[in-house]
Design a protein around this motif. Structure first.
Motif, PDB file in Angstrom:
ATOM      1  N   UNK A 163     -17.207  79.168  36.662  1.00 52.04           N
ATOM      2  CA  UNK A 163     -17.571  80.545  36.994  1.00 52.04           C
ATOM      3  C   UNK A 163     -17.693  81.466  35.776  1.00 52.04           C
ATOM      4  N   UNK A 164     -17.705  80.934  34.563  1.00 50.72           N
ATOM      5  CA  UNK A 164     -17.872  81.775  33.382  1.00 50.72           C
ATOM      6  C   UNK A 164     -18.808  81.118  32.383  1.00 50.72           C
ATOM      7  N   UNK A 165     -19.378  81.951  31.535  1.00 47.12           N
ATOM      8  CA  UNK A 165     -20.237  81.499  30.432  1.00 47.12           C
ATOM      9  C   UNK A 165     -19.801  82.234  29.177  1.00 47.12           C
ATOM     10  N   UNK A 166     -19.903  81.541  28.045  1.00 39.30           N
ATOM     11  CA  UNK A 166     -19.612  82.163  26.767  1.00 39.30           C
ATOM     12  C   UNK A 166     -20.903  82.649  26.125  1.00 39.30           C
ATOM     13  N   UNK A 167     -20.844  83.798  25.463  1.00 38.78           N
ATOM     14  CA  UNK A 167     -22.007  84.364  24.802  1.00 38.78           C
ATOM     15  C   UNK A 167     -21.675  84.742  23.366  1.00 38.78           C
ATOM     16  N   UNK A 168     -22.658  84.590  22.487  1.00 41.95           N
ATOM     17  CA  UNK A 168     -22.579  85.088  21.115  1.00 41.95           C
ATOM     18  C   UNK A 168     -23.449  86.332  21.041  1.00 41.95           C
ATOM     19  N   UNK A 169     -22.890  87.379  20.491  1.00 44.51           N
ATOM     20  CA  UNK A 169     -23.642  88.609  20.285  1.00 44.51           C
ATOM     21  C   UNK A 169     -23.730  88.834  18.781  1.00 44.51           C
ATOM     22  N   UNK A 170     -24.937  88.819  18.255  1.00 46.95           N
ATOM     23  CA  UNK A 170     -25.159  88.955  16.820  1.00 46.95           C
ATOM     24  C   UNK A 170     -25.809  90.305  16.545  1.00 46.95           C
ATOM     25  N   UNK A 171     -25.261  91.041  15.588  1.00 45.16           N
ATOM     26  CA  UNK A 171     -25.784  92.360  15.209  1.00 45.16           C
ATOM     27  C   UNK A 171     -26.324  92.252  13.791  1.00 45.16           C
ATOM     28  N   UNK A 172     -27.577  92.713  13.600  1.00 46.31           N
ATOM     29  CA  UNK A 172     -28.172  92.639  12.269  1.00 46.31           C
ATOM     30  C   UNK A 172     -28.953  93.908  11.944  1.00 46.31           C
ATOM     31  N   UNK A 173     -29.035  94.185  10.659  1.00 45.89           N
ATOM     32  CA  UNK A 173     -29.922  95.239  10.170  1.00 45.89           C
ATOM     33  C   UNK A 173     -31.195  94.559   9.684  1.00 45.89           C
ATOM     34  N   UNK A 174     -32.267  95.323   9.495  1.00 46.83           N
ATOM     35  CA  UNK A 174     -33.523  94.756   9.028  1.00 46.83           C
ATOM     36  C   UNK A 174     -34.319  95.835   8.312  1.00 46.83           C
ATOM     37  N   UNK A 175     -35.297  95.409   7.497  1.00 46.26           N
ATOM     38  CA  UNK A 175     -36.109  96.373   6.749  1.00 46.26           C
ATOM     39  C   UNK A 175     -37.571  96.390   7.178  1.00 46.26           C
ATOM     40  N   UNK A 176     -37.974  95.443   8.006  1.00 47.65           N
ATOM     41  CA  UNK A 176     -39.356  95.413   8.477  1.00 47.65           C
ATOM     42  C   UNK A 176     -39.370  94.933   9.917  1.00 47.65           C
ATOM     43  N   UNK A 177     -40.164  95.607  10.734  1.00 47.73           N
ATOM     44  CA  UNK A 177     -40.337  95.211  12.124  1.00 47.73           C
ATOM     45  C   UNK A 177     -41.830  95.094  12.410  1.00 47.73           C
ATOM     46  N   UNK A 178     -42.186  94.063  13.158  1.00 37.40           N
ATOM     47  CA  UNK A 178     -43.588  93.861  13.528  1.00 37.40           C
ATOM     48  C   UNK A 178     -43.631  93.483  15.003  1.00 37.40           C
ATOM     49  N   UNK A 179     -44.546  94.111  15.720  1.00 40.00           N
ATOM     50  CA  UNK A 179     -44.769  93.823  17.131  1.00 40.00           C
ATOM     51  C   UNK A 179     -46.174  93.256  17.237  1.00 40.00           C
ATOM     52  N   UNK A 180     -46.317  92.081  17.876  1.00 34.78           N
ATOM     53  CA  UNK A 180     -47.622  91.413  17.971  1.00 34.78           C
ATOM     54  C   UNK A 180     -47.927  91.139  19.442  1.00 34.78           C
ATOM     55  N   UNK A 181     -49.079  91.632  19.887  1.00 35.48           N
ATOM     56  CA  UNK A 181     -49.528  91.396  21.263  1.00 35.48           C
ATOM     57  C   UNK A 181     -51.050  91.302  21.265  1.00 35.48           C
ATOM     58  N   UNK A 182     -51.555  90.238  21.850  1.00 30.01           N
ATOM     59  CA  UNK A 182     -53.000  90.039  21.988  1.00 30.01           C
ATOM     60  C   UNK A 182     -53.738  90.201  20.665  1.00 30.01           C
ATOM     61  N   UNK A 183     -53.147  89.711  19.592  1.00 31.86           N
ATOM     62  CA  UNK A 183     -53.797  89.759  18.288  1.00 31.86           C
ATOM     63  C   UNK A 183     -53.680  91.098  17.572  1.00 31.86           C
ATOM     64  N   UNK A 184     -53.056  92.091  18.214  1.00 29.34           N
ATOM     65  CA  UNK A 184     -52.847  93.403  17.591  1.00 29.34           C
ATOM     66  C   UNK A 184     -51.439  93.410  17.016  1.00 29.34           C
ATOM     67  N   UNK A 185     -51.329  93.779  15.750  1.00 32.74           N
ATOM     68  CA  UNK A 185     -50.050  93.784  15.070  1.00 32.74           C
ATOM     69  C   UNK A 185     -49.694  95.217  14.665  1.00 32.74           C
ATOM     70  N   UNK A 186     -48.478  95.621  14.967  1.00 31.69           N
ATOM     71  CA  UNK A 186     -47.966  96.925  14.596  1.00 31.69           C
ATOM     72  C   UNK A 186     -46.788  96.690  13.658  1.00 31.69           C
ATOM     73  N   UNK A 187     -46.825  97.308  12.472  1.00 32.53           N
ATOM     74  CA  UNK A 187     -45.815  97.035  11.450  1.00 32.53           C
ATOM     75  C   UNK A 187     -45.165  98.336  11.000  1.00 32.53           C
ATOM     76  N   UNK A 188     -43.868  98.291  10.766  1.00 31.02           N
ATOM     77  CA  UNK A 188     -43.161  99.424  10.178  1.00 31.02           C
ATOM     78  C   UNK A 188     -42.233  98.864   9.103  1.00 31.02           C
ATOM     79  N   UNK A 189     -42.439  99.302   7.864  1.00 34.30           N
ATOM     80  CA  UNK A 189     -41.573  98.974   6.730  1.00 34.30           C
ATOM     81  C   UNK A 189     -40.797 100.221   6.368  1.00 34.30           C
ATOM     82  N   UNK A 190     -39.572 100.049   5.976  1.00 37.37           N
ATOM     83  CA  UNK A 190     -38.817 101.207   5.511  1.00 37.37           C
ATOM     84  C   UNK A 190     -37.795 100.773   4.494  1.00 37.37           C
TER      85      UNK A 190
END
Length: 180
Positions: free
Chosen positions: A153-180
């Motif tokens: 009746x239970x499951x174990x989970x790992x929760x990982x927290x990370x920072x990042x400097x670039x994010x990209x979202x890709x859908x239907x060949x369209x890419x959205x990028x944000x660098x900071x």
């Protein structure tokens, strides 16, 4: 990029994520059905796999949840990215190792949907690079029980927290990028 007036501007080739309107994918009946994550630590791909992974997704790890948000202090950036996977699978120890060794992290999240034609299709991907794991938590959910099974009746989970400097979202060949 900082202008001569000290105003922070995105690179010319970046589309701001908060200005993007994502068109619906024709023929896709559900927004999200299956989520997988692929992780690289110092450029080395970490093992995938999980209890319900089909052979086609064996190199990816099942993703149970992810959260992120924008920084609300007026400066540009994002809060930590948090993702949840089942504990004890092939990625658990390498993720913890990457955390304690402060390795450079990159992740790709692939979200699949059932199409109206009955096929499982990639809906969108989120790619985060320039990352560092800043937190690692294990927990147990005692209310989790798979329907129709005699599983624990239970499951174990790992929760990982990370920072990042670039994010990209890709859908239907369209890419959205944000660098900071």
């Amino acid at each position: 990029v900082v202008s001569s007036k000290g105003i922070i501007k995105p690179p010319l080739n970046a589309i701001q994520i908060n200005e993007l309107i994502i068109p619906a994918t024709p023929g896709v009946s559900t927004p999200a059905g299956y989520m997988f994550i692929t992780v690289w630590a110092d450029g080395v791909k970490l093992p995938g796999g999980g209890m319900n992974n089909a052979i086609a997704y064996a190199d990816k790890t099942e993703l149970h949840q992810f959260d992120m948000g924008a920084v609300s202090t007026g400066r540009r950036g994002y809060e930590s990215f948090v993702f949840k996977t089942l504990s004890g699978y092939p990625i658990t120890v390498p993720l913890f190792n990457a955390f304690v060794k402060k390795q450079s992290i990159a992740v790709t999240i692939d979200v699949y949907s059932n199409s109206l034609a009955g096929k499982i299709e990639l809906n969108y991907s989120i790619i985060l690079t320039g990352g560092t794991i800043v937190g690692f938590k294990q927990s147990f959910d005692y209310s989790y029980k798979e329907a129709g099974t005699k599983a624990s009746p239970w499951k174990g989970f790992d929760e990982t927290r990370m920072t990042f400097t670039k994010i990209e979202y890709v859908k239907d060949g369209v890419s959205v990028i944000d660098n900071f």
